[in-house]
Design a protein around this motif. Structure first.
Motif, PDB file in Angstrom:
ATOM      1  N   TYR A   1     -50.914  34.100  44.806  1.00 42.65           N
ATOM      2  CA  TYR A   1     -49.845  33.551  45.636  1.00 42.65           C
ATOM      3  C   TYR A   1     -49.806  34.239  46.992  1.00 42.65           C
ATOM      4  O   TYR A   1     -50.029  35.465  47.093  1.00 42.65           O
ATOM      5  CB  TYR A   1     -48.487  33.773  44.953  1.00 42.65           C
ATOM      6  CG  TYR A   1     -48.222  32.873  43.780  1.00 42.65           C
ATOM      7  CD1 TYR A   1     -47.858  31.546  43.973  1.00 42.65           C
ATOM      8  CD2 TYR A   1     -48.313  33.343  42.480  1.00 42.65           C
ATOM      9  CE1 TYR A   1     -47.590  30.718  42.887  1.00 42.65           C
ATOM     10  CE2 TYR A   1     -48.052  32.521  41.381  1.00 42.65           C
ATOM     11  CZ  TYR A   1     -47.687  31.206  41.601  1.00 42.65           C
ATOM     12  OH  TYR A   1     -47.435  30.391  40.531  1.00 42.65           O
TER      13      TYR A   1
ATOM     14  N   PRO B   1     -47.163  35.504  49.938  1.00 45.20           N
ATOM     15  CA  PRO B   1     -45.768  35.944  49.803  1.00 45.20           C
ATOM     16  C   PRO B   1     -44.759  34.786  49.875  1.00 45.20           C
ATOM     17  O   PRO B   1     -43.843  34.742  49.044  1.00 45.20           O
ATOM     18  CB  PRO B   1     -45.600  36.958  50.937  1.00 45.20           C
ATOM     19  CG  PRO B   1     -46.974  37.541  51.093  1.00 45.20           C
ATOM     20  CD  PRO B   1     -47.919  36.386  50.871  1.00 45.20           C
ATOM     21  N   PRO B   2     -44.888  33.831  50.827  1.00 49.08           N
ATOM     22  CA  PRO B   2     -43.898  32.733  50.821  1.00 49.08           C
ATOM     23  C   PRO B   2     -43.974  31.866  49.555  1.00 49.08           C
ATOM     24  O   PRO B   2     -42.944  31.449  49.021  1.00 49.08           O
ATOM     25  CB  PRO B   2     -44.272  31.900  52.055  1.00 49.08           C
ATOM     26  CG  PRO B   2     -45.183  32.749  52.873  1.00 49.08           C
ATOM     27  CD  PRO B   2     -45.816  33.748  51.971  1.00 49.08           C
ATOM     28  N   GLN B   3     -45.196  31.600  49.087  1.00 50.04           N
ATOM     29  CA  GLN B   3     -45.334  30.820  47.846  1.00 50.04           C
ATOM     30  C   GLN B   3     -44.657  31.556  46.686  1.00 50.04           C
ATOM     31  O   GLN B   3     -43.948  30.964  45.875  1.00 50.04           O
ATOM     32  CB  GLN B   3     -46.817  30.633  47.490  1.00 50.04           C
ATOM     33  CG  GLN B   3     -47.568  29.640  48.345  1.00 50.04           C
ATOM     34  CD  GLN B   3     -49.055  29.641  48.013  1.00 50.04           C
ATOM     35  OE1 GLN B   3     -49.617  30.654  47.595  1.00 50.04           O
ATOM     36  NE2 GLN B   3     -49.709  28.504  48.201  1.00 50.04           N
ATOM     37  N   LEU B   4     -44.900  32.855  46.635  1.00 53.40           N
ATOM     38  CA  LEU B   4     -44.345  33.644  45.537  1.00 53.40           C
ATOM     39  C   LEU B   4     -42.815  33.632  45.572  1.00 53.40           C
ATOM     40  O   LEU B   4     -42.160  33.456  44.540  1.00 53.40           O
ATOM     41  CB  LEU B   4     -44.868  35.083  45.631  1.00 53.40           C
ATOM     42  CG  LEU B   4     -44.472  36.009  44.475  1.00 53.40           C
ATOM     43  CD1 LEU B   4     -44.983  35.462  43.152  1.00 53.40           C
ATOM     44  CD2 LEU B   4     -45.032  37.410  44.720  1.00 53.40           C
ATOM     45  N   ALA B   5     -42.274  33.780  46.759  1.00 53.81           N
ATOM     46  CA  ALA B   5     -40.807  33.780  46.885  1.00 53.81           C
ATOM     47  C   ALA B   5     -40.227  32.452  46.395  1.00 53.81           C
ATOM     48  O   ALA B   5     -39.201  32.419  45.700  1.00 53.81           O
ATOM     49  CB  ALA B   5     -40.413  34.033  48.345  1.00 53.81           C
ATOM     50  N   GLU B   6     -40.910  31.364  46.726  1.00 58.45           N
ATOM     51  CA  GLU B   6     -40.432  30.041  46.322  1.00 58.45           C
ATOM     52  C   GLU B   6     -40.491  29.862  44.799  1.00 58.45           C
ATOM     53  O   GLU B   6     -39.550  29.350  44.171  1.00 58.45           O
ATOM     54  CB  GLU B   6     -41.291  28.970  47.014  1.00 58.45           C
ATOM     55  CG  GLU B   6     -40.796  27.561  46.807  1.00 58.45           C
ATOM     56  CD  GLU B   6     -41.741  26.518  47.423  1.00 58.45           C
ATOM     57  OE1 GLU B   6     -41.596  25.325  47.091  1.00 58.45           O
ATOM     58  OE2 GLU B   6     -42.632  26.913  48.204  1.00 58.45           O
TER      59      GLU B   6
ATOM     60  N   ILE C   1     -40.521  32.251  42.520  1.00 58.47           N
ATOM     61  CA  ILE C   1     -39.557  33.137  41.866  1.00 58.47           C
ATOM     62  C   ILE C   1     -38.139  32.550  41.973  1.00 58.47           C
ATOM     63  O   ILE C   1     -37.362  32.591  41.014  1.00 58.47           O
ATOM     64  CB  ILE C   1     -39.626  34.563  42.457  1.00 58.47           C
ATOM     65  CG1 ILE C   1     -40.941  35.223  42.018  1.00 58.47           C
ATOM     66  CG2 ILE C   1     -38.427  35.400  42.014  1.00 58.47           C
ATOM     67  CD1 ILE C   1     -41.165  36.617  42.591  1.00 58.47           C
ATOM     68  N   GLU C   2     -37.833  31.964  43.107  1.00 59.47           N
ATOM     69  CA  GLU C   2     -36.508  31.349  43.272  1.00 59.47           C
ATOM     70  C   GLU C   2     -36.304  30.217  42.257  1.00 59.47           C
ATOM     71  O   GLU C   2     -35.235  30.084  41.657  1.00 59.47           O
ATOM     72  CB  GLU C   2     -36.362  30.825  44.702  1.00 59.47           C
ATOM     73  CG  GLU C   2     -34.953  30.365  45.034  1.00 59.47           C
ATOM     74  CD  GLU C   2     -34.845  29.855  46.475  1.00 59.47           C
ATOM     75  OE1 GLU C   2     -35.487  30.463  47.356  1.00 59.47           O
ATOM     76  OE2 GLU C   2     -34.146  28.834  46.690  1.00 59.47           O
TER      77      GLU C   2
ATOM     78  N   HIS D   1     -35.739  31.804  38.816  1.00 57.16           N
ATOM     79  CA  HIS D   1     -34.368  32.307  38.723  1.00 57.16           C
ATOM     80  C   HIS D   1     -33.397  31.146  38.490  1.00 57.16           C
ATOM     81  O   HIS D   1     -32.553  31.207  37.596  1.00 57.16           O
ATOM     82  CB  HIS D   1     -33.978  33.043  40.016  1.00 57.16           C
ATOM     83  CG  HIS D   1     -34.502  34.439  40.104  1.00 57.16           C
ATOM     84  ND1 HIS D   1     -33.797  35.471  40.666  1.00 57.16           N
ATOM     85  CD2 HIS D   1     -35.674  34.989  39.689  1.00 57.16           C
ATOM     86  CE1 HIS D   1     -34.508  36.592  40.603  1.00 57.16           C
ATOM     87  NE2 HIS D   1     -35.648  36.317  40.024  1.00 57.16           N
TER      88      HIS D   1
ATOM     89  N   ASN E   1     -35.924  41.872  40.258  1.00 62.23           N
ATOM     90  CA  ASN E   1     -35.485  42.023  41.664  1.00 62.23           C
ATOM     91  C   ASN E   1     -34.601  40.846  42.045  1.00 62.23           C
ATOM     92  O   ASN E   1     -34.524  39.879  41.345  1.00 62.23           O
ATOM     93  CB  ASN E   1     -36.708  42.100  42.614  1.00 62.23           C
ATOM     94  CG  ASN E   1     -37.762  41.069  42.245  1.00 62.23           C
ATOM     95  OD1 ASN E   1     -37.431  39.906  41.983  1.00 62.23           O
ATOM     96  ND2 ASN E   1     -39.021  41.466  42.164  1.00 62.23           N
TER      97      ASN E   1
END
Lengths: 144, 144
Positions: free
Chosen positions: B116, B118-123, B125-126, B129, B144
């Protein structure tokens, strides 16, 4: 009405019926490979099973896992619900060995299938009967 | 004491802890791919889990399955306990699509993994969640 998928029917030997699932043996002597198919029409995913069926599925899956460990001395179990090709919900239970046809790779598409000879098949079915019959809580109707 | 296997640690992002399982995301953007690892020392097979843990595992596996269906619109789920390479008990939950990197083949060893950004990963993970937090019965401790 539940009808077993035609490709599953074609690739396997129908061994019998557990309370929830049809019990199939993949006709591939490379590995002891049992498939459980819940007799529920139109289901594609384990998560779609009602809660009571999920509990019963766990009982039947555990029984098959024990069978593969005790009668076939499985070194590792591979248990998987994939269904990318045959969408009818079915769960593979495969006994794996460090010297088998494609270890450590997953079995799907890895080695040409090797149909059982009649004597091999008789021996495997006898082991499956013996392995599942020890579980007195499990009501089984054998196909033969 | 339970310690996460080093290869699993290396290949995944640790998302958090469910009551029974560690929740990992495979670092492969080809598919939404979540791994559940029961925090039980030395186990290799699902059938080795005590009955109460098996029930809890079903709850957590169902939650992940729903998540992959609702947040990622999975066309098919692939759920598998293999462990031929990493023996620590871990169960793959993968959202599959008819246009993904190796459909309809199983994912293991089929396509080079694509880490991933970083932006893909953040999306992702969101979404995870959001998908798991709707289940109020599921006590989650996020990493986190």
């Amino acid at each position: 009405m539940f009808v077993l998928d035609s490709q599953l029917k074609n690739d396997t030997i129908e061994l019998g019926s557990l309370p929830l699932c049809e019990l199939l043996l993949m006709n591939d002597s490379n590995y002891p490979w049992v498939i459980l198919v819940p007799r529920r029409e139109g289901l594609r995913e384990l998560v779609e099973l009602p809660a009571a069926d999920q509990l019963q599925f766990t009982v039947e899956s555990n029984a098959v896992a024990h069978l593969l460990q005790t009668q076939f001395s499985a070194e590792k179990l591979n248990i998987a619900a994939l269904g990318n090709v045959v969408s009818q919900l079915h769960v593979h239970h495969i006994a794996r060995f460090a010297n088998d046809a494609c270890w450590p790779k997953p079995v799907w598409g890895a080695a040409p299938s090797l149909p059982y000879t009649p004597p091999q098949l008789a021996e495997v079915i006898e082991k499956i009967h013996a392995g599942l019959s020890v579980d007195r809580a499990l009501d089984i109707s054998w196909a033969n």
